[in-house]
Design a protein around this motif. Structure first.
Motif, PDB file in Angstrom:
ATOM      1  N   TRP A   1       0.843  -1.196   0.000  1.00 35.94           N
ATOM      2  CA  TRP A   1       0.000   0.000   0.000  1.00 35.94           C
ATOM      3  C   TRP A   1       0.874   1.239   0.000  1.00 35.94           C
ATOM      4  O   TRP A   1       1.813   1.350   0.781  1.00 35.94           O
ATOM      5  CB  TRP A   1      -0.906   0.003   1.231  1.00 35.94           C
TER       6      TRP A   1
ATOM      7  N   CYS B   1      -2.610   0.555  -4.232  1.00 36.13           N
ATOM      8  CA  CYS B   1      -1.796  -0.652  -4.229  1.00 36.13           C
ATOM      9  C   CYS B   1      -0.768  -0.490  -5.357  1.00 36.13           C
ATOM     10  O   CYS B   1      -1.129  -0.260  -6.511  1.00 36.13           O
ATOM     11  CB  CYS B   1      -2.676  -1.889  -4.475  1.00 36.13           C
TER      12      CYS B   1
ATOM     13  N   ASP C   1      -6.520  -3.035  -6.123  1.00 37.07           N
ATOM     14  CA  ASP C   1      -6.402  -3.259  -4.683  1.00 37.07           C
ATOM     15  C   ASP C   1      -6.283  -4.732  -4.316  1.00 37.07           C
ATOM     16  O   ASP C   1      -5.673  -5.080  -3.312  1.00 37.07           O
ATOM     17  CB  ASP C   1      -7.607  -2.657  -3.953  1.00 37.07           C
ATOM     18  N   SER C   2      -6.848  -5.619  -5.130  1.00 31.18           N
ATOM     19  CA  SER C   2      -6.845  -7.044  -4.786  1.00 31.18           C
ATOM     20  C   SER C   2      -5.440  -7.641  -4.810  1.00 31.18           C
ATOM     21  O   SER C   2      -5.203  -8.700  -4.236  1.00 31.18           O
ATOM     22  CB  SER C   2      -7.751  -7.815  -5.750  1.00 31.18           C
TER      23      SER C   2
ATOM     24  N   CYS D   1      -2.791  -6.360  -3.359  1.00 37.96           N
ATOM     25  CA  CYS D   1      -2.153  -6.123  -2.061  1.00 37.96           C
ATOM     26  C   CYS D   1      -2.769  -7.034  -1.006  1.00 37.96           C
ATOM     27  O   CYS D   1      -3.962  -7.297  -1.025  1.00 37.96           O
ATOM     28  CB  CYS D   1      -2.322  -4.662  -1.638  1.00 37.96           C
ATOM     29  N   THR D   2      -1.914  -7.480  -0.092  1.00 36.05           N
ATOM     30  CA  THR D   2      -2.410  -8.317   1.001  1.00 36.05           C
ATOM     31  C   THR D   2      -2.746  -7.434   2.192  1.00 36.05           C
ATOM     32  O   THR D   2      -2.273  -6.303   2.294  1.00 36.05           O
ATOM     33  CB  THR D   2      -1.352  -9.361   1.406  1.00 36.05           C
ATOM     34  N   GLY D   3      -3.540  -7.954   3.084  1.00 34.65           N
ATOM     35  CA  GLY D   3      -3.934  -7.197   4.260  1.00 34.65           C
ATOM     36  C   GLY D   3      -5.054  -6.238   3.923  1.00 34.65           C
ATOM     37  O   GLY D   3      -5.375  -6.002   2.758  1.00 34.65           O
ATOM     38  N   SER D   4      -5.648  -5.683   4.954  1.00 34.71           N
ATOM     39  CA  SER D   4      -6.770  -4.775   4.731  1.00 34.71           C
ATOM     40  C   SER D   4      -6.255  -3.423   4.247  1.00 34.71           C
ATOM     41  O   SER D   4      -5.179  -2.979   4.628  1.00 34.71           O
ATOM     42  CB  SER D   4      -7.598  -4.629   6.002  1.00 34.71           C
ATOM     43  N   LYS D   5      -7.053  -2.787   3.410  1.00 34.45           N
ATOM     44  CA  LYS D   5      -6.682  -1.489   2.848  1.00 34.45           C
ATOM     45  C   LYS D   5      -6.721  -0.433   3.952  1.00 34.45           C
ATOM     46  O   LYS D   5      -7.705  -0.336   4.683  1.00 34.45           O
ATOM     47  CB  LYS D   5      -7.658  -1.124   1.727  1.00 34.45           C
ATOM     48  N   PRO D   6      -5.660   0.359   4.090  1.00 35.70           N
ATOM     49  CA  PRO D   6      -5.681   1.426   5.109  1.00 35.70           C
ATOM     50  C   PRO D   6      -6.789   2.436   4.821  1.00 35.70           C
ATOM     51  O   PRO D   6      -7.215   2.604   3.676  1.00 35.70           O
ATOM     52  CB  PRO D   6      -4.304   2.078   4.968  1.00 35.70           C
ATOM     53  N   ASP D   7      -7.237   3.121   5.853  1.00 31.61           N
ATOM     54  CA  ASP D   7      -8.299   4.116   5.708  1.00 31.61           C
ATOM     55  C   ASP D   7      -7.857   5.236   4.771  1.00 31.61           C
ATOM     56  O   ASP D   7      -6.728   5.706   4.842  1.00 31.61           O
ATOM     57  CB  ASP D   7      -8.666   4.722   7.063  1.00 31.61           C
TER      58      ASP D   7
END
Length: 85
Positions: free
Chosen positions: A22, A45, A55-56, A58-64
């Motif tokens: 990210w 991403c 975005d898919s 990148c691993t982990g949840s997307k930052p705010d």
């Protein structure tokens, strides 16, 4: 007898696959000076090659990409009438 040709060098190894992470922009200006506003930033991403991807990847949840700001109450002023002196 003719000499055999020299052995061909091994093929170069392929480059490692790119990694993805990210990329976070700076927070923008708050939409309000008091009473609660929002500010936003760009969240993308990006591959290790510097290419913006979906975005898919990148691993982990997307930052705010937005947050609340200046949540303190606004000061209010009211006229107060007194008697004539």
């Amino acid at each position: 007898p003719p000499t055999p040709p020299p052995p061909s060098p091994p093929p170069p190894s392929p480059p490692p696959p790119p990694s993805y992470d990210w990329a976070l922009g700076s927070w923008g200006t708050c939409s309000e000076i008091c009473g609660g506003g929002t500010q936003s930033r760009l969240v993308q991403c990006v591959s290790s090659l510097g290419v913006v991807v979906g975005d898919s990847a990148c691993t982990g949840s997307k930052p705010d990409s937005s947050q609340s700001c200046n949540t303190q109450a606004c000061l209010t002023y009211n006229w107060s009438e007194g008697s004539w002196g």
